[in-house]
Scaffold this active site. Sequence first.
Site, PDB file in Angstrom:
ATOM      1  N   ASN A  37       0.876  -1.180   0.000  1.00  0.00           N
ATOM      2  CA  ASN A  37       0.000   0.000   0.000  1.00  0.00           C
ATOM      3  C   ASN A  37       0.910   1.226   0.000  1.00  0.00           C
ATOM      4  O   ASN A  37       1.496   1.553   1.031  1.00  0.00           O
ATOM      5  CB  ASN A  37      -0.898  -0.037   1.249  1.00  0.00           C
ATOM      6  CG  ASN A  37      -1.736   1.223   1.386  1.00  0.00           C
ATOM      7  OD1 ASN A  37      -1.764   2.065   0.487  1.00  0.00           O
ATOM      8  ND2 ASN A  37      -2.418   1.356   2.514  1.00  0.00           N
ATOM      9  N   TRP A  38       1.029   1.831  -1.170  1.00  0.00           N
ATOM     10  CA  TRP A  38       1.963   2.950  -1.293  1.00  0.00           C
ATOM     11  C   TRP A  38       1.460   4.202  -0.573  1.00  0.00           C
ATOM     12  O   TRP A  38       2.209   5.156  -0.396  1.00  0.00           O
ATOM     13  CB  TRP A  38       2.192   3.288  -2.774  1.00  0.00           C
ATOM     14  CG  TRP A  38       2.986   2.267  -3.546  1.00  0.00           C
ATOM     15  CD1 TRP A  38       3.467   1.070  -3.077  1.00  0.00           C
ATOM     16  CD2 TRP A  38       3.406   2.356  -4.918  1.00  0.00           C
ATOM     17  NE1 TRP A  38       4.156   0.423  -4.082  1.00  0.00           N
ATOM     18  CE2 TRP A  38       4.132   1.180  -5.222  1.00  0.00           C
ATOM     19  CE3 TRP A  38       3.231   3.313  -5.925  1.00  0.00           C
ATOM     20  CZ2 TRP A  38       4.688   0.952  -6.476  1.00  0.00           C
ATOM     21  CZ3 TRP A  38       3.775   3.075  -7.178  1.00  0.00           C
ATOM     22  CH2 TRP A  38       4.501   1.907  -7.453  1.00  0.00           C
ATOM     23  N   HIS A  56      -9.493   1.239   4.994  1.00  0.00           N
ATOM     24  CA  HIS A  56      -8.219   1.446   5.686  1.00  0.00           C
ATOM     25  C   HIS A  56      -8.441   2.384   6.878  1.00  0.00           C
ATOM     26  O   HIS A  56      -9.248   3.314   6.801  1.00  0.00           O
ATOM     27  CB  HIS A  56      -7.179   2.031   4.726  1.00  0.00           C
ATOM     28  CG  HIS A  56      -5.805   1.969   5.290  1.00  0.00           C
ATOM     29  ND1 HIS A  56      -5.356   2.876   6.214  1.00  0.00           N
ATOM     30  CD2 HIS A  56      -4.797   1.069   5.113  1.00  0.00           C
ATOM     31  CE1 HIS A  56      -4.118   2.544   6.573  1.00  0.00           C
ATOM     32  NE2 HIS A  56      -3.759   1.454   5.919  1.00  0.00           N
ATOM     33  N   GLU A  73      -6.831   4.782   7.915  1.00  0.00           N
ATOM     34  CA  GLU A  73      -6.613   6.211   7.605  1.00  0.00           C
ATOM     35  C   GLU A  73      -7.849   6.808   6.937  1.00  0.00           C
ATOM     36  O   GLU A  73      -8.151   7.985   7.126  1.00  0.00           O
ATOM     37  CB  GLU A  73      -5.342   6.359   6.739  1.00  0.00           C
ATOM     38  CG  GLU A  73      -4.094   6.078   7.577  1.00  0.00           C
ATOM     39  CD  GLU A  73      -2.936   5.452   6.836  1.00  0.00           C
ATOM     40  OE1 GLU A  73      -2.896   5.502   5.594  1.00  0.00           O
ATOM     41  OE2 GLU A  73      -2.050   4.896   7.517  1.00  0.00           O
ATOM     42  N   GLY A 117       2.616   2.259  10.924  1.00  0.00           N
ATOM     43  CA  GLY A 117       3.583   3.351  10.787  1.00  0.00           C
ATOM     44  C   GLY A 117       4.254   3.737  12.099  1.00  0.00           C
ATOM     45  O   GLY A 117       4.913   4.767  12.176  1.00  0.00           O
ATOM     46  N   GLY A 149       2.862  -1.131   4.286  1.00  0.00           N
ATOM     47  CA  GLY A 149       2.900   0.304   4.004  1.00  0.00           C
ATOM     48  C   GLY A 149       4.324   0.744   3.698  1.00  0.00           C
ATOM     49  O   GLY A 149       4.834   0.530   2.594  1.00  0.00           O
ATOM     50  N   GLY A 150       4.972   1.355   4.681  1.00  0.00           N
ATOM     51  CA  GLY A 150       6.294   1.952   4.489  1.00  0.00           C
ATOM     52  C   GLY A 150       7.298   1.064   3.756  1.00  0.00           C
ATOM     53  O   GLY A 150       7.995   1.524   2.846  1.00  0.00           O
TER      54      GLY A 150
HETATM   55  P1  13P Z   1       3.056   0.355   7.739  1.00  0.00           P
HETATM   56  O1  13P Z   1       3.568  -0.936   7.134  1.00  0.00           O
HETATM   57  O2  13P Z   1       3.793   1.570   7.244  1.00  0.00           O
HETATM   58  O3  13P Z   1       2.967   0.276   9.230  1.00  0.00           O
HETATM   59  O4  13P Z   1       1.560   0.532   7.189  1.00  0.00           O
HETATM   60  C1  13P Z   1       0.683  -0.530   7.245  1.00  0.00           C
HETATM   61  C2  13P Z   1      -0.534  -0.167   6.480  1.00  0.00           C
HETATM   62  O5  13P Z   1      -1.282   0.719   6.869  1.00  0.00           O
HETATM   63  C3  13P Z   1      -0.785  -0.879   5.220  1.00  0.00           C
HETATM   64  O6  13P Z   1      -2.047  -0.607   4.728  1.00  0.00           O
END
Ligand code: 13P
Length: 252
Positions: A9-10, A97, A99, A175, A236-237
């Site tokens: 997930n960019w 998600h 977010e 994150g 994510g990251g």
């Molecule tokens: P991180 O891997 O940066 O913690 O993010 C996870 C995420 O929200 C993937 O959708």
Amino acid sequence: MRKTIVAGNWKMNMDLEEGLSLARSLDQYFRNTPSGKTEVIICTPFIHLTGVSDIIKGGSIKLGAQNCASEVSGAFTGEVSASMIKSTGAEYVIIGHSERRSYYHEDNDMLSKKTGIALDTGLNVIFCCGEVKDEREAGVHFNIVKCQLEEGLFNLDAEKMEKIIIAYEPVWAIGTGLTATPEQAQEMHKHIRSLVRDKYGNSVSDNMTILYGGSCKPSNAAEIFSNPDVDGGLIGGASLKKDDFVAIVEAG
Ligand code: 13P
């Protein structure tokens, strides 16, 4: 039958050229070094979809978006519909998600609507769930996830449910560098699978891919993925760095 998937997930990172360049290097890598039984998906910002779709054509990487509109089409300035996403060649969309839930106030009703539209359009849905830190500390995390699934997903019939991938992403682990322990991941994934079993029966639940997301990295992926109910990750990251993402896929 159950698929192992590692999806990147960019989020809102990389301009067009940077994104295409990462897609090119991932595409080249996985054409030369197939990922075996692990399916690789990259979920890019909307503006990257068409370009990335051209790059990965004929290869093994699949493409997804990170969100879609809660309406089919029409006067909704700034929105991107599920059918627009589909028309780029993308096959997946992330819905729910944390977010989106927290910053854009997307509630279970809206997520249920988006999921229905995405599935009707022919997209597969990666549906996210997960508790915040206070909820875990209060011991209500199992109930929170149950409610997210019941209200956001469980109105689907069994045939549509087969097109769903669930991603458990504890919000406190996203994150933050804090990862759920393999035991915490396994017990929640087992809980999710049993909720799916109670509602849809053994076949749907046994075949359902349930991903873990939250500070997944090369150093912890193999241990988390080795749990019986963890079928890969939503990254994510670490999905923004080719070598890290490849290492996580190879842990799948
Ligand atoms: P991180 O891997 O940066 O913690 O993010 C996870 C995420 O929200 C993937 O959708």
